[in-house]
Design a protein around this motif. Sequence first.
Motif, mmCIF file in Angstrom:
data_model
loop_
_atom_site.group_PDB
_atom_site.id
_atom_site.type_symbol
_atom_site.label_atom_id
_atom_site.label_comp_id
_atom_site.label_asym_id
_atom_site.label_seq_id
_atom_site.Cartn_x
_atom_site.Cartn_y
_atom_site.Cartn_z
ATOM 1 N N UNK A 345 66.760 6.814 -55.011
ATOM 2 C CA UNK A 345 67.132 7.083 -53.225
ATOM 3 C C UNK A 345 66.332 6.240 -52.107
ATOM 4 N N UNK A 346 65.165 6.002 -52.845
ATOM 5 C CA UNK A 346 64.530 4.818 -51.989
ATOM 6 C C UNK A 346 66.034 3.570 -51.437
ATOM 7 N N UNK A 347 65.949 2.544 -50.213
ATOM 8 C CA UNK A 347 65.962 1.683 -50.069
ATOM 9 C C UNK A 347 65.831 0.592 -51.241
ATOM 10 N N UNK A 348 64.559 -0.048 -51.037
ATOM 11 C CA UNK A 348 63.577 -0.279 -52.305
ATOM 12 C C UNK A 348 63.816 -0.297 -53.428
ATOM 13 N N UNK A 349 64.703 0.353 -54.092
ATOM 14 C CA UNK A 349 64.850 0.532 -55.377
ATOM 15 C C UNK A 349 65.910 -0.663 -55.299
ATOM 16 N N UNK A 350 67.026 -0.884 -54.782
ATOM 17 C CA UNK A 350 67.757 -0.851 -54.976
ATOM 18 C C UNK A 350 67.950 -2.839 -54.753
ATOM 19 N N UNK A 351 66.995 -3.251 -53.542
ATOM 20 C CA UNK A 351 66.579 -4.293 -53.001
ATOM 21 C C UNK A 351 65.259 -4.114 -52.958
ATOM 22 N N UNK A 352 64.421 -5.225 -52.682
ATOM 23 C CA UNK A 352 63.007 -5.451 -52.535
ATOM 24 C C UNK A 352 63.035 -5.660 -50.391
ATOM 25 N N UNK A 353 63.886 -6.170 -50.235
ATOM 26 C CA UNK A 353 64.181 -5.785 -48.640
ATOM 27 C C UNK A 353 64.430 -4.337 -48.595
ATOM 28 N N UNK A 354 65.010 -3.462 -49.270
ATOM 29 C CA UNK A 354 64.864 -2.387 -48.517
ATOM 30 C C UNK A 354 65.682 -2.190 -47.448
ATOM 31 N N UNK A 355 64.746 -1.205 -46.260
ATOM 32 C CA UNK A 355 65.562 -1.084 -45.046
ATOM 33 C C UNK A 355 66.044 -2.249 -43.779
ATOM 34 N N UNK A 356 65.509 -3.517 -44.693
ATOM 35 C CA UNK A 356 64.976 -4.807 -43.921
ATOM 36 C C UNK A 356 63.763 -4.951 -43.060
ATOM 37 N N UNK A 357 64.427 -6.292 -43.758
ATOM 38 C CA UNK A 357 62.364 -6.848 -42.387
ATOM 39 C C UNK A 357 62.631 -7.274 -41.438
ATOM 40 N N UNK A 358 61.431 -6.942 -40.853
ATOM 41 C CA UNK A 358 61.440 -6.511 -38.916
ATOM 42 C C UNK A 358 61.715 -7.522 -38.787
ATOM 43 N N UNK A 359 61.558 -8.359 -39.040
ATOM 44 C CA UNK A 359 62.508 -9.995 -38.705
ATOM 45 C C UNK A 359 63.758 -10.467 -38.442
ATOM 46 N N UNK A 360 64.581 -9.512 -39.487
ATOM 47 C CA UNK A 360 66.048 -9.660 -39.676
ATOM 48 C C UNK A 360 66.389 -9.774 -39.409
ATOM 49 N N UNK A 361 67.046 -8.989 -37.811
ATOM 50 C CA UNK A 361 67.724 -9.327 -36.300
ATOM 51 C C UNK A 361 67.607 -11.056 -36.020
ATOM 52 N N UNK A 362 66.111 -11.470 -35.482
ATOM 53 C CA UNK A 362 65.799 -12.598 -35.298
ATOM 54 C C UNK A 362 66.361 -13.769 -36.303
ATOM 55 N N UNK A 363 66.240 -13.458 -37.788
ATOM 56 C CA UNK A 363 67.206 -14.794 -38.489
ATOM 57 C C UNK A 363 68.600 -14.943 -38.465
ATOM 58 N N UNK A 364 69.043 -13.632 -38.131
ATOM 59 C CA UNK A 364 70.408 -13.918 -38.116
ATOM 60 C C UNK A 364 70.774 -14.480 -37.732
ATOM 61 N N UNK A 365 70.244 -13.918 -36.249
ATOM 62 C CA UNK A 365 70.501 -14.541 -34.971
ATOM 63 C C UNK A 365 70.303 -16.062 -34.620
ATOM 64 N N UNK A 366 69.033 -16.679 -35.801
ATOM 65 C CA UNK A 366 68.838 -17.913 -35.618
ATOM 66 C C UNK A 366 70.344 -18.587 -36.043
ATOM 67 N N UNK A 367 70.505 -17.943 -37.051
ATOM 68 C CA UNK A 367 70.644 -18.805 -38.518
ATOM 69 C C UNK A 367 72.555 -18.841 -37.385
#
Length: 367
Positions: A345-367
């Motif tokens: 039931x945890x988002x971190x079970x299917x992916x190590x990123x889980x609920x999302x890294x705190x910097x995720x949005x800024x990285x996507x924007x930079x890309x």
Amino acid sequence: MSAPVRIGIVGTGGIARVHADSIARLGERATIVGAVDVDPERLAAFQTEFGVEAGFASLDELLQHGHPDLVHLCTPPGLHREQALAALAAGVDVLCEKPPALSLAEIDELAAAERASGAHLATVSQHRFGGRATWLRERLADGRLGRPMVAVCNTLWYRPDAYFEVPWRGNWNIEGGGPTMGHGIHQLDTMLSILGPWAEVVAVSARQARPVATEDLSTAIVTFDNGAVATVVNSLLSPRETSYLRFDFEFATVELEHLYGYGDDNWKITPTPGHEAEVEALWAEGPHGNSGHAAQFAAVLDARERGLPLPVDTGAARRTLELIAGIYASSFTGARVASGDIDADSPFYASMEGSGAPWRESFVTAE
């Protein structure tokens, strides 16, 4: 003497050369019967360098025509699950470079496939197999160094921006994480093999400098079932590179400092005042010997001959991946994470990123 174990190597990059060199040290116990790579030139160069007669463009071809007893997966992490599943379905044993899977969900899928096939899956964790690591596990078992109280587990490495020009590096979907997953995993695994089950972790991760989607730094405090407390740092930002493990027991401090592999000279022991004689006598007992792929490969062949699960088995690999998932979960949610908390039931079970890294949005924007 039994026939040599027939080994197929999948992927012919740098780590595959370490595997081939280490297999050669096994003498007549093993032979490389085929190699696989999607790059024909790289494959041909590998075959020439190591005298491998058969080359294949895919794992399926190797399994069908090479008839290996054991395949070594030396490919990028994002390919490990699919390739391990294919080999296990064919009834072929697998020795997989770290990490064997990108998530707890994947390692559980591999464990189920292993049970269904009757073949075995093992993960390369070569630092477990040096003599002093074995010695230290024996001391935990017999208690002759007293109770473990404090530990340090640091992977302080340096990787420049250019290192991440390889597309799969620094990518959650292909590498599975940053230095916590791809680099510090060896020190974390060695620490766990010595101190045993972990109970709780609290952690912080950051993307300080590198142009990656993952972290380039993490720190953690880990509490163990036996009461020991460890501090952990995983970094790709450290110009003076070192891999460092320290264990403070009641009667001695035991330290290991190296980079990518160790021998006896990389270990140091400091007795507690008043316990010099007995500690020095213990230290003189051994066992001795270097860490490295060759040491683990020999242990794998020993296990095959005895019909035992291959070291390091799926359960042991999962315990290390669970701690890594716990570090990410604590880092990204701010919560303390206990062993067993990360279930389906945890988002971190299917992916190590889980609920999302705190910097995720800024990285996507930079890309």
